[in-house]
Design a protein around this motif. Structure first.
Motif, PDB file in Angstrom:
ATOM      1  N   ALA A 176      -9.060  -2.532  -9.115  1.00 18.06           N
ATOM      2  CA  ALA A 176      -9.975  -1.490  -9.692  1.00 18.06           C
ATOM      3  C   ALA A 176     -11.566  -1.332  -9.625  1.00 18.06           C
ATOM      4  N   LYS A 177     -11.656  -3.164 -10.023  1.00 19.30           N
ATOM      5  CA  LYS A 177     -13.072  -3.149  -9.897  1.00 19.30           C
ATOM      6  C   LYS A 177     -13.810  -3.277  -8.360  1.00 19.30           C
ATOM      7  N   PRO A 194     -13.073  -1.894  -5.064  1.00 20.86           N
ATOM      8  CA  PRO A 194     -12.206  -1.229  -4.857  1.00 20.86           C
ATOM      9  C   PRO A 194     -12.223  -1.160  -3.391  1.00 20.86           C
ATOM     10  N   VAL A 195     -13.218  -0.608  -2.354  1.00 20.33           N
ATOM     11  CA  VAL A 195     -13.630  -1.270  -1.286  1.00 20.33           C
ATOM     12  C   VAL A 195     -12.950  -2.231  -0.245  1.00 20.33           C
ATOM     13  N   ARG A 221      -9.013  -1.327  -0.735  1.00 16.96           N
ATOM     14  CA  ARG A 221      -8.300   0.264  -0.002  1.00 16.96           C
ATOM     15  C   ARG A 221      -8.676  -0.439   1.575  1.00 16.96           C
ATOM     16  N   ARG A 278      -2.765   1.198  -6.602  1.00 14.97           N
ATOM     17  CA  ARG A 278      -2.052   2.557  -5.566  1.00 14.97           C
ATOM     18  C   ARG A 278      -3.012   3.849  -6.571  1.00 14.97           C
ATOM     19  N   GLN A 279      -3.663   2.964  -7.079  1.00 12.70           N
ATOM     20  CA  GLN A 279      -4.714   4.353  -7.771  1.00 12.70           C
ATOM     21  C   GLN A 279      -5.873   4.334  -6.785  1.00 12.70           C
ATOM     22  N   LEU A 280      -6.249   3.563  -5.600  1.00 13.07           N
ATOM     23  CA  LEU A 280      -6.844   3.373  -4.494  1.00 13.07           C
ATOM     24  C   LEU A 280      -6.016   4.550  -2.907  1.00 13.07           C
ATOM     25  N   ALA A 281      -4.990   5.281  -3.403  1.00 17.44           N
ATOM     26  CA  ALA A 281      -3.882   5.799  -2.507  1.00 17.44           C
ATOM     27  C   ALA A 281      -3.960   4.708  -1.808  1.00 17.44           C
ATOM     28  N   SER A 282      -3.162   3.636  -2.192  1.00 13.25           N
ATOM     29  CA  SER A 282      -3.224   2.217  -0.669  1.00 13.25           C
ATOM     30  C   SER A 282      -1.770   2.256  -1.103  1.00 13.25           C
ATOM     31  N   GLU A 283      -1.020   1.956  -0.055  1.00 12.46           N
ATOM     32  CA  GLU A 283       0.320   2.177   0.126  1.00 12.46           C
ATOM     33  C   GLU A 283       0.859   0.718   0.758  1.00 12.46           C
ATOM     34  N   GLY A 290      -8.916   0.677   6.817  1.00  9.45           N
ATOM     35  CA  GLY A 290     -10.042   1.189   5.791  1.00  9.45           C
ATOM     36  C   GLY A 290     -10.918   2.447   6.352  1.00  9.45           C
ATOM     37  N   GLN A 291     -11.104   2.801   6.995  1.00 14.77           N
ATOM     38  CA  GLN A 291     -11.832   4.280   7.540  1.00 14.77           C
ATOM     39  C   GLN A 291     -10.583   5.459   7.812  1.00 14.77           C
ATOM     40  N   ASP A 337      -9.690   7.962   8.345  1.00 19.66           N
ATOM     41  CA  ASP A 337     -10.365   9.389   8.718  1.00 19.66           C
ATOM     42  C   ASP A 337     -10.817   9.787   9.644  1.00 19.66           C
ATOM     43  N   ARG A 346      -9.381   8.653  12.944  1.00 20.19           N
ATOM     44  CA  ARG A 346      -8.260  10.088  13.524  1.00 20.19           C
ATOM     45  C   ARG A 346      -9.756  10.687  14.002  1.00 20.19           C
TER      46      ARG A 346
END
Lengths: 287, 128
Positions: free
Chosen positions: A178-179, A181-182, A185, A214-219, A261-262, A264, A267
């Protein structure tokens, strides 16, 4: 961020730089040359070159990131002990000063190139490229890049590797994702290290650390690991075997993989590259 | 603290654009930065004068556009703004979301001074 077109333009921000968007003209209404490139384009081009180099040799490149002292080098030593008869390994070490870590790896009989960054807080693709000139990859299966101990900057620099592994030792606090996130992620795998110490720590809950991830939408999977008790070492080496197998399949199909990391931007890169969009776009001046 | 590296890379790109268009000088540089890019806009702004000194951009202003974090839920399709360390769906709470924006670190545009005016004209206009 991508290798050729800097496609951080996503469906969420494309309207800003499209014709008429507020970034397509200057304050006084004059036209600006629209560039649409990532700020680290130069690094990313070098990273692309590095990745081609790894892929040409069928090598899996894994970037280890964490804060200082979370056990990256100890993990490498344990990994070498576990896999020395199965795979040929090599290591690129990043530190501000000293050859200490490379010497620890070499003592295990594995080639290691030490990059000393002086005062730089991260490795970049050019440093790794220089190291690769000193590291013959023929016959090597996995190259580990041990990044500078730092939970901030290394996450922003693509080195040309395939997978990011982020270590979080249980002495650091379970809210680290949480501290930072970059950094988290960017993890393809999170290793909770030094878990043998959990017996004497009452303030680190591995489940809370995973929930923060998971709060970072990480699988990304989370493996609990101790090189002293050997907890999790089998799961870690199984992950490496799977990733090496996947890398070999990609190489056979002339494909490659980028670390987390990126996604999007990546894609979108393919979509924009397919339309052969020019690198520079001239937009009409606004009256 | 890698903002200086980023700034130097930015200036190198701007110099290349200026040379390509035969520009005398660069008047302004616009970049987009999202909170998940890993760079701090304030630090970047403070580092920028060091990086631009002595280059074709040595009087150019740096305009930083702050972009919000937006996510789309892969479960329910809802789109919303999000905090850097809480990228879950604000409607259904699921963590399977896709980032729509917020990780940008992008050179958007450069305003150039050229002898024959700016290269833009409606004839040359192209929309990506």
């Amino acid at each position: 961020m991508c290798d050729t077109c800097g496609c951080n333009i996503t469906p969420g921000n494309g309207h800003l730089v499209a014709s008429g968007g507020k970034l397509s003209r200057t304050e006084d209404g004059k036209a600006a040359v629209t560039v649409l490139r990532g700020l680290l384009d130069e690094n990313d081009l070098q990273a692309h070159h590095n990745r081609e180099h790894f892929d040409r040799h069928g090598v899996l490149a894994v970037n280890l990131m964490s804060s200082p002292g979370s056990g990256k080098t100890a993990l490498l030593e344990a990994t070498i002990d576990a896999l020395r008869h199965e795979f040929k390994l090599a290591v690129i070490e990043g530190d501000l000063e000293t050859e200490n870590d490379a010497q620890r790896v070499r003592a295990k009989g594995v080639p290691a190139i030490q990059i000393t960054t002086g005062s730089a807080c991260h490795l970049d693709a050019h440093m790794v490229h220089d190291a690769l000139h000193l590291l013959p990859l023929t016959g090597i299966d996995i190259v580990f890049i041990e990044n500078v101990g730092n939970l901030v900057c290394p996450a922003s620099f693509d080195l040309g590797h395939h997978r990011n592994v982020t270590l979080l030792s249980v002495t650091e606090g379970d809210d680290k994702p949480a501290k930072y996130p970059v950094m988290f992620r960017a993890a393809d795998l999170m290793l909770l290290t030094k878990t043998d110490l959990l017996a004497v720590l009452d303030d680190f809950d591995p489940q809370r650390a995973e929930a923060a991830l998971r709060q970072l939408a990480s699988e990304a999977p989370a493996i609990r690991l101790s090189v002293r008790s050997h907890e999790g070492l089998d799961a870690w080496t199984a992950w490496l075997r799977r990733e090496l197998s996947a890398q070999r399949q990609r190489v056979a199909q002339h494909a490659s993989a980028r670390p987390a990391g990126q996604p999007d931007g990546h894609r979108l890169h393919h979509r924009m590259a397919a339309s052969a969009r020019p690198g520079y776009v001239f937009l009409p001046a606004k009256p | 603290m890698h903002e200086l590296s980023v700034c130097r890379s930015l200036i190198a790109q701007v110099e290349a654009v200026a040379i390509q268009h035969g520009a005398r000088a660069v008047r302004s540089i616009r970049i987009c930065v999202g909170p998940l890019s890993g760079i701090d806009p304030d630090l970047l702004q403070r580092t920028y004068p060091l990086a631009r000194a002595g280059t074709v951009a040595d009087t150019a202003g740096l305009i930083i556009e702050h972009l919000p974090i937006r996510v789309r839920c892969e479960r329910c399709g809802f789109e919303s703004e999000a905090a850097p360390n809480r990228l879950i769906c604000t409607r259904c709470g699921d963590w399977h979301t896709r980032l729509l924006s917020g990780d940008e670190m992008l050179l958007a545009s450069v305003e150039l001074e050229t002898d024959d005016g700016l290269p833009a004209s409606p004839d040359q206009a192209r929309i990506f």
